[in-house]
Motif scaffolding. Structure first.
Motif, PDB file in Angstrom:
ATOM      1  N   ASP A 144     -14.644  16.550  13.573  1.00 59.18           N
ATOM      2  CA  ASP A 144     -14.705  15.465  12.584  1.00 59.18           C
ATOM      3  C   ASP A 144     -15.842  16.305  11.474  1.00 59.18           C
ATOM      4  OD1 ASP A 144     -14.999  13.060  14.684  1.00 59.18           O
ATOM      5  OD2 ASP A 144     -13.614  13.452  14.201  1.00 59.18           O
ATOM      6  N   ALA A 145     -16.500  17.248  11.203  1.00 55.17           N
ATOM      7  CA  ALA A 145     -16.703  18.260   9.846  1.00 55.17           C
ATOM      8  C   ALA A 145     -15.604  17.837   9.013  1.00 55.17           C
ATOM      9  CB  ALA A 145     -17.050  19.280  10.874  1.00 55.17           C
ATOM     10  N   ALA A 146     -15.908  17.294   7.810  1.00 54.89           N
ATOM     11  CA  ALA A 146     -15.310  17.809   6.721  1.00 54.89           C
ATOM     12  C   ALA A 146     -16.122  16.798   5.847  1.00 54.89           C
ATOM     13  CB  ALA A 146     -14.531  16.768   7.093  1.00 54.89           C
ATOM     14  N   MET A 147     -15.454  16.646   4.499  1.00 50.29           N
ATOM     15  CA  MET A 147     -15.834  15.916   3.365  1.00 50.29           C
ATOM     16  C   MET A 147     -15.379  14.406   3.400  1.00 50.29           C
ATOM     17  SD  MET A 147     -17.753  17.065   0.657  1.00 50.29           S
ATOM     18  CE  MET A 147     -17.355  16.202  -0.683  1.00 50.29           C
ATOM     19  N   TYR A 148     -15.598  13.899   3.277  1.00 52.43           N
ATOM     20  CA  TYR A 148     -15.099  12.444   3.222  1.00 52.43           C
ATOM     21  C   TYR A 148     -15.086  12.029   1.923  1.00 52.43           C
ATOM     22  CZ  TYR A 148     -14.360  13.073   8.540  1.00 52.43           C
ATOM     23  OH  TYR A 148     -14.352  13.141   9.601  1.00 52.43           O
ATOM     24  N   PHE A 149     -13.472  11.703   1.687  1.00 52.80           N
ATOM     25  CA  PHE A 149     -13.551  10.761  -0.093  1.00 52.80           C
ATOM     26  C   PHE A 149     -13.020   9.563   0.638  1.00 52.80           C
ATOM     27  CE2 PHE A 149     -14.600  14.423  -2.412  1.00 52.80           C
ATOM     28  CZ  PHE A 149     -13.777  15.140  -1.535  1.00 52.80           C
ATOM     29  N   CYS A 150     -14.154   8.338   0.103  1.00 49.32           N
ATOM     30  CA  CYS A 150     -13.212   7.189  -0.697  1.00 49.32           C
ATOM     31  C   CYS A 150     -13.319   6.320  -1.447  1.00 49.32           C
ATOM     32  CB  CYS A 150     -14.939   5.929  -0.715  1.00 49.32           C
ATOM     33  SG  CYS A 150     -14.501   4.492  -0.721  1.00 49.32           S
ATOM     34  N   ALA A 151     -12.004   5.981  -1.618  1.00 50.72           N
ATOM     35  CA  ALA A 151     -10.770   5.730  -2.640  1.00 50.72           C
ATOM     36  C   ALA A 151     -10.587   4.864  -2.957  1.00 50.72           C
ATOM     37  CB  ALA A 151      -9.777   6.735  -2.801  1.00 50.72           C
ATOM     38  N   TYR A 152      -9.983   4.012  -4.388  1.00 49.50           N
ATOM     39  CA  TYR A 152      -9.514   2.855  -4.626  1.00 49.50           C
ATOM     40  C   TYR A 152      -8.365   2.519  -5.364  1.00 49.50           C
ATOM     41  CZ  TYR A 152      -9.702  -1.478  -7.086  1.00 49.50           C
ATOM     42  OH  TYR A 152      -9.555  -2.765  -7.813  1.00 49.50           O
ATOM     43  N   ARG A 153      -7.102   2.021  -4.861  1.00 50.74           N
ATOM     44  CA  ARG A 153      -6.317   1.794  -6.072  1.00 50.74           C
ATOM     45  C   ARG A 153      -6.110   0.345  -6.339  1.00 50.74           C
ATOM     46  NH1 ARG A 153      -0.529   0.947  -3.571  1.00 50.74           N
ATOM     47  NH2 ARG A 153       0.718   0.814  -5.818  1.00 50.74           N
ATOM     48  N   LEU A 175      -8.607   0.103  -0.258  1.00 53.88           N
ATOM     49  CA  LEU A 175      -9.050   1.244  -0.174  1.00 53.88           C
ATOM     50  C   LEU A 175      -9.396   1.961   0.592  1.00 53.88           C
ATOM     51  CD1 LEU A 175     -11.775  -1.584  -0.317  1.00 53.88           C
ATOM     52  CD2 LEU A 175     -11.481   0.120  -2.315  1.00 53.88           C
ATOM     53  N   PHE A 176      -9.392   2.954   0.329  1.00 50.96           N
ATOM     54  CA  PHE A 176      -8.777   4.410   1.603  1.00 50.96           C
ATOM     55  C   PHE A 176     -10.593   4.864   1.895  1.00 50.96           C
ATOM     56  CE2 PHE A 176      -3.958   3.376   0.803  1.00 50.96           C
ATOM     57  CZ  PHE A 176      -4.639   2.942  -0.535  1.00 50.96           C
ATOM     58  N   TRP A 177      -9.995   5.223   3.226  1.00 52.16           N
ATOM     59  CA  TRP A 177     -10.854   6.663   3.361  1.00 52.16           C
ATOM     60  C   TRP A 177      -9.869   8.008   3.820  1.00 52.16           C
ATOM     61  CZ3 TRP A 177     -15.856   7.719   2.815  1.00 52.16           C
ATOM     62  CH2 TRP A 177     -16.553   6.638   2.671  1.00 52.16           C
ATOM     63  N   TYR A 178     -10.114   9.424   2.884  1.00 52.89           N
ATOM     64  CA  TYR A 178      -9.831  10.032   3.108  1.00 52.89           C
ATOM     65  C   TYR A 178     -10.537  11.411   3.223  1.00 52.89           C
ATOM     66  CZ  TYR A 178      -5.433   9.139   0.498  1.00 52.89           C
ATOM     67  OH  TYR A 178      -4.012   8.581   0.394  1.00 52.89           O
ATOM     68  N   VAL A 216       0.711  -1.212  -0.043  1.00 53.38           N
ATOM     69  CA  VAL A 216       0.074   0.328   0.084  1.00 53.38           C
ATOM     70  C   VAL A 216       1.008   1.625  -0.208  1.00 53.38           C
ATOM     71  CG1 VAL A 216      -0.150  -0.043   2.667  1.00 53.38           C
ATOM     72  CG2 VAL A 216      -2.357   1.514   1.382  1.00 53.38           C
ATOM     73  N   ASP A 217      -0.031   1.817  -0.580  1.00 53.91           N
ATOM     74  CA  ASP A 217       1.281   3.146  -1.176  1.00 53.91           C
ATOM     75  C   ASP A 217       0.920   4.932  -0.754  1.00 53.91           C
ATOM     76  OD1 ASP A 217       2.835   4.544  -3.666  1.00 53.91           O
ATOM     77  OD2 ASP A 217       3.466   4.274  -1.969  1.00 53.91           O
ATOM     78  N   GLU A 218       1.048   5.189   0.633  1.00 57.37           N
ATOM     79  CA  GLU A 218      -0.426   6.916   0.593  1.00 57.37           C
ATOM     80  C   GLU A 218       0.093   8.066   0.319  1.00 57.37           C
ATOM     81  OE1 GLU A 218      -0.496   7.079   4.850  1.00 57.37           O
ATOM     82  OE2 GLU A 218      -1.339   9.016   4.601  1.00 57.37           O
ATOM     83  N   GLN A 219      -0.947   8.340  -0.182  1.00 57.27           N
ATOM     84  CA  GLN A 219      -0.705   9.815  -1.120  1.00 57.27           C
ATOM     85  C   GLN A 219      -1.027  10.789  -0.416  1.00 57.27           C
ATOM     86  OE1 GLN A 219      -2.032  10.104  -4.741  1.00 57.27           O
ATOM     87  NE2 GLN A 219      -1.577   8.186  -5.221  1.00 57.27           N
ATOM     88  N   ARG A 241      -8.304  22.840   4.724  1.00 52.40           N
ATOM     89  CA  ARG A 241      -7.387  22.448   4.786  1.00 52.40           C
ATOM     90  C   ARG A 241      -7.273  21.413   4.141  1.00 52.40           C
ATOM     91  NH1 ARG A 241      -7.834  21.365  11.353  1.00 52.40           N
ATOM     92  NH2 ARG A 241      -5.830  20.703  11.266  1.00 52.40           N
ATOM     93  N   GLN A 242      -6.107  20.610   3.925  1.00 45.61           N
ATOM     94  CA  GLN A 242      -5.413  19.282   3.453  1.00 45.61           C
ATOM     95  C   GLN A 242      -6.435  18.052   3.433  1.00 45.61           C
ATOM     96  OE1 GLN A 242      -1.192  20.891   4.531  1.00 45.61           O
ATOM     97  NE2 GLN A 242      -0.938  18.943   2.965  1.00 45.61           N
ATOM     98  N   MET A 243      -5.954  17.329   2.855  1.00 40.86           N
ATOM     99  CA  MET A 243      -6.789  16.439   2.365  1.00 40.86           C
ATOM    100  C   MET A 243      -6.433  14.964   3.323  1.00 40.86           C
ATOM    101  SD  MET A 243      -8.557  14.078  -0.865  1.00 40.86           S
ATOM    102  CE  MET A 243      -8.686  15.149  -0.720  1.00 40.86           C
ATOM    103  N   ILE A 244      -6.497  14.710   4.352  1.00 40.28           N
ATOM    104  CA  ILE A 244      -5.507  13.639   4.930  1.00 40.28           C
ATOM    105  C   ILE A 244      -6.584  12.305   5.512  1.00 40.28           C
ATOM    106  CG2 ILE A 244      -4.476  15.213   6.372  1.00 40.28           C
ATOM    107  CD1 ILE A 244      -6.850  14.087   8.407  1.00 40.28           C
ATOM    108  N   LEU A 245      -5.230  11.112   5.194  1.00 39.13           N
ATOM    109  CA  LEU A 245      -5.652   9.443   4.643  1.00 39.13           C
ATOM    110  C   LEU A 245      -6.506   9.517   6.536  1.00 39.13           C
ATOM    111  CD1 LEU A 245      -6.139   7.066   3.555  1.00 39.13           C
ATOM    112  CD2 LEU A 245      -3.467   6.590   4.479  1.00 39.13           C
ATOM    113  N   VAL A 246      -7.321   8.789   6.497  1.00 44.49           N
ATOM    114  CA  VAL A 246      -7.951   8.244   7.649  1.00 44.49           C
ATOM    115  C   VAL A 246      -7.779   6.928   7.979  1.00 44.49           C
ATOM    116  CG1 VAL A 246     -10.289   8.210   8.908  1.00 44.49           C
ATOM    117  CG2 VAL A 246      -9.762  10.648   7.061  1.00 44.49           C
TER     118      VAL A 246
END
Lengths: 116, 116
Positions: B86-95, B34-37, A102-105, B43-48
Motif C-alpha cells: 500500500d506504500a504509495a502516493m495517494y491522490f484525491c481527484a474531482y470530476r 470523486l476518486f482516489w488514485y 463516471v468516466d475512469e481515466q 509505477r503507474q497511477m491506478i484508480l483505488v
C-alpha cells in the motif's frame, strides 16, 4: 501490450533540442490526456483530446505541441524547453466522447523529462 | 473553479493497522464524481476507489473505503489492514458530472509509508 504505454520512459534534453513523447492506448478509448506532474504540486492537466479533436488547452506554453493522429495515439512535441519544464509527463485515456456517467481515466507509466 | 486539498503531505502507518487519508474539495456543483488514485514508486497511477456524489452510501473496495460527507465537502480514504504494497502516493481527484466534461482536478497528494 495492454493499457496505456508511454515512450520513452526517461528523456534528458538540452534547451535547444526537439523531442517527442509518445503515448499509445490499447483500451479502445476515445479521449486522451497529457498531464504534468511536478514535485509538491497537483497534477496539471495540459491537453485533452476527445474523438481526436483537442477540447482543452490549459494555457500551456507553445513550446509544448500536442498531436493526436488517431484515437489510439497521442504525441507531445517538445522544443526549446526550459529547466522548469523538467517533470514527469503522464498520459491517460478514458472512454470519453461524452460518455454519460463516471468516466475512469487510465494512466500510463509516464516519461521522466529532464531539461538541462 | 473546483479545487481539491490534501492537507497531509505524508502519513505513516504500522503494517496491519488502519490509516485514514483526508481530502476536502470546493465546488458549486451538486453532481460530481470523486476518486482516489494510488501511485506506487516508479509505477503507474491506478484508480483505488470512486464515489458518485448522488449516492449516499460510501464506496468500498476490499480493504479500501471512503467517508463521503457531501455537506462538509470531505472525502477521506480509509485503508484497513495496511500492507507493504500500500506504500504509495495517494491522490484525491474531482470530476464534474457535466456531460462531456472529462477534466480531473487533483490534490497535491499524500505519501503513505508502511512501517513493517
Amino acid at each position: 501490450e495492454t493499457g496505456v504505454t508511454q515512450t520513452p520512459r526517461h528523456l534528458v534534453m538540452g534547451m535547444t533540442n526537439k523531442k517527442s513523447l509518445k503515448c499509445e492506448q490499447h483500451l479502445g478509448h476515445n479521449a486522451m490526456y497529457w498531464y504534468k506532474q511536478s514535485a509538491k504540486k497537483p497534477l496539471e492537466l495540459m491537453f485533452v483530446y476527445s474523438l481526436e479533436e483537442r477540447v482543452e488547452n490549459n494555457s500551456v506554453p507553445s513550446r509544448f505541441s500536442p498531436e493526436c493522429p488517431n484515437s489510439s495515439h497521442l504525441f507531445l512535441h517538445l522544443h526549446t524547453l526550459q529547466p522548469e519544464d523538467s517533470a514527469l509527463y503522464l498520459c491517460a485515456s478514458s472512454q470519453g466522447g461524452g460518455t454519460w456517467g463516471v468516466d475512469e481515466q487510465f494512466f500510463g507509466p509516464g516519461t521522466r523529462l529532464t531539461v538541462l | 473553479a473546483q479545487t481539491v486539498t490534501q492537507s497531509q503531505p505524508e502519513m505513516s502507518v504500522q503494517e496491519a493497522e488502519t490509516v485514514t487519508l483526508s481530502c476536502t474539495y470546493d465546488t458549486s456543483e451538486s453532481d460530481y464524481y470523486l476518486f482516489w488514485y494510488k501511485q506506487p514508486p516508479s509505477r503507474q497511477m491506478i484508480l483505488v476507489i470512486r464515489q458518485e456524489a448522488y449516492k449516499q452510501q460510501n464506496a468500498t473496495e476490499n480493504r479500501f473505503s471512503v467517508n463521503f460527507q457531501k455537506a462538509a465537502k470531505s472525502f477521506s480514504l480509509k485503508i484497513s489492514d495496511s500492507q507493504l504494497g500500500d506504500a504509495a502516493m495517494y491522490f484525491c481527484a474531482y470530476r464534474s458530472a457535466d456531460f462531456g466534461n472529462e477534466k480531473l482536478t487533483f490534490g497535491t497528494g499524500t505519501r503513505l509509508t508502511i512501517i513493517p
